[in-house]
Design an enzyme around this catalytic site. Structure first.
Site, short mmCIF file in Angstrom:
data_model
loop_
_atom_site.label_atom_id
_atom_site.label_comp_id
_atom_site.label_asym_id
_atom_site.label_seq_id
_atom_site.Cartn_x
_atom_site.Cartn_y
_atom_site.Cartn_z
N ASP A 51 0.59 2.73 -15.71
CA ASP A 51 1.08 3.87 -14.94
C ASP A 51 -0.15 4.55 -14.34
OD1 ASP A 51 1.94 6.37 -14.04
OD2 ASP A 51 3.38 6.62 -15.67
N VAL A 52 -0.18 4.65 -13.01
CA VAL A 52 -1.40 5.17 -12.38
C VAL A 52 -1.65 6.65 -12.68
CG1 VAL A 52 -1.53 3.50 -10.50
CG2 VAL A 52 -0.24 5.64 -10.16
N TYR A 144 6.46 14.65 -0.94
CA TYR A 144 5.84 13.35 -0.59
C TYR A 144 4.80 13.54 0.51
CZ TYR A 144 5.56 8.53 1.20
OH TYR A 144 5.12 7.30 1.64
#
Lengths: 235, 253
Positions: A51-52, A144
């Site tokens: 998971d980044v 986003y």
């Protein structure tokens, strides 16, 4: 590639699907060795399920790639996800935090993990995947867009910081791209929207990979560049 | 994505510098390349012979040059499918000292000459449903520069032309994009050094100090950008301004 040179090495986040997977494929076709970081298993030479948002996990996977291949020539920060159709007043703190953690945090962690390896050799390339929406703004996916915009600030600043080495930091800002991140009923897939684009179609993941590959292989004079293969969405 | 078969390309201002490097690169990429420059001298013909292309000399500021060059290339190699608009005139002077003739010469070559040439090549591209127009603009057209207002205005005009053209002919399969280089290690540096009364090496160092990556672009760096924009990998790139300037513009604008 000169004969006798070891094949160059790329670390790609989000390598299991979409743009990251297309980058891994194209680099592989050109003889690169690839390490893929993703929540899912990627079809790279060295897949790591990471998971980044986990800084230590990213660092460990990058260090493992460097240990395995001996060097890191390129990092592509492509890990991300997308949520659309949310009014700004309805974006929850959890949605905001998660978006920033994955897109901005993931890019920061990737840069931090690869830079020591690149600095040790004095060369390398980082390409962060931003978005055309970061250039133009967008009404119903503010978290986003803010995260992708922050990536551009990061890219330009890091590009300046390492400008006097042979490490190049640049961004690719895709237009609406035909990946699993775009839901089948996404606004960006609707014929009415596509008809507004000069090219009248979605961008393919392969077209983004070609831009990344160009920056990685012939991009030594780009510093803080924002290359946007976007089918004309932002001109 | 299939590789483009060899296409017919025309490069203006190809006798030296980045136009020369671009012609060599496009030929190496497999294209059939016609080369233009203002003087019909040995350099242009030597280049054309070397790459198996065609020399089509002429001053693109001449009002008849656009159609004449386009048909000369069509007659010898075929209709132009890749146009690299590179030829440029430059005259530095403080704004208030700028002579109208110098102003118009820069606008006539850099902007209007290419406008006419683009008009002349678009019908062939349209008939093929494919074309690439690569405009060599300038970092000064992005961020401006003292004592270069005419040059910067002409190059900024080319950037606006690129964007409008990208929108207008993109739907027909013709992709127009620009490249905005800044300091390139070309013969122009000798002129700049002479104007500044310093040596070529001092000029190079002075320019390097202005570039965040502390390196001047080589003509090959810019030719590589043309190759990308002319090739199959840039099929979603339209109306964009690539800035391979070592950070001179992207970190300031």
């Amino acid at each position: 590639m000169p004969v006798g040179e070891p094949a160059p090495v790329a670390v790609i986040t989000g390598a299991a699907s979409g743009i990251g997977a297309a980058c891994a494929r194209l680099l592989g076709e050109h003889g690169w060795r690839t390490a893929g970081l993703d929540l899912n298993e990627s079809g790279t030479d060295l897949p790591a399920r990471v998971d980044v948002t986990d800084r230590a996990g990213v660092a460990a996977a990058v260090d493992a790639a460097a240990a395995r291949f001996g060097r890191i020539d390129l990092a592509v920060a492509a890990a991300g996800y997308y949520e659309e159709g949310i009014d700004v007043a309805e974006i929850t703190t959890a949605q905001w935090d998660r978006m920033l953690a994955v897109i901005l945090g993931g890019t920061v962690h990737t840069c931090a993990a690869v830079l020591p390896h690149m600095l040790a050799r004095g060369q390398g390339a980082i390409v962060a995947i931003s978005s055309e929406l970061a250039l133009a703004g967008s009404a119903t996916d503010l978290h986003y867009v803010a995260a992708k915009g922050a990536v551009l600030g990061l890219v330009k600043s890091l590009a300046m910081e390492v400008a006097q080495t042979d490490i190049r930091v640049n961004a690719v800002a895709p237009g609406p791209t035909d990946t699993p991140l775009l839901a089948p009923d996404s606004l960006w897939r609707k014929p009415d929207y596509l008809a507004t684009l000069p090219l009248g179609r979605l961008v393919t993941p392969e077209e983004i990979a070609h831009a990344v590959y160009y920056l990685a292989t012939e991009g030594s004079m780009y510093c803080g560049e924002v290359l946007s293969p976007n089918a004309g969405a932002v001109i | 994505m299939p590789e483009s078969p060899g296409l017919v390309a025309l490069v203006t201002g190809a006798a030296q510098g980045l136009g020369h490097a671009t012609a060599l690169r496009l030929a190496a990429d497999g294209h059939r390349v016609a080369v233009n420059d203002i003087a019909d001298d040995g350099r242009l013909r030597e280049l054309a012979d070397r790459i198996g292309g065609a020399a089509v000399p002429g001053d693109i500021a001449d009002p008849g040059a656009g159609p004449r060059l386009a048909s000369a290339v069509a007659g010898r190699l075929g209709p132009v499918r890749i146009l690299v608009a590179n030829a440029a005139a430059m005259a530095m002077s403080p704004f208030l000292d700028a002579k109208p003739d110098d102003w118009w010469r820069q606008v006539d070559v850099n902007l209007t000459g290419h406008f006419r040439l683009i008009q002349a090549v678009i019908p062939g591209m349209r008939a093929a449903g494919h074309g690439r127009i690569v405009i060599i603009a300038s970092g000064w057209g992005v961020i401006g520069h003292p004592n270069a207002t005419a040059y910067a205005a002409s190059k900024a005009g080319l950037i606006a032309l690129t964007k409008g053209l990208g929108r207008e002919v993109g739907p027909q399969g013709i992709l127009a994009n620009a490249i905005a280089p800044s300091y390139i290690d070309t013969e122009q540096l000798r002129v700049d050094a002479s104007d500044a009364g310093i040596s070529l090496d001092e000029m190079r160092q002075r320019y390097r100090d202005l570039v965040p990556v502390r390196r001047l672009a080589s003509p090959d760096d810019i030719a590589a950008a043309v190759s990308f924009l002319a090739g199959p990998g840039s099929s979603a790139v339209v109306g964009q301004v690539l800035q391979p300037s070592g950070g001179v513009t992207r970190t300031r604008a």
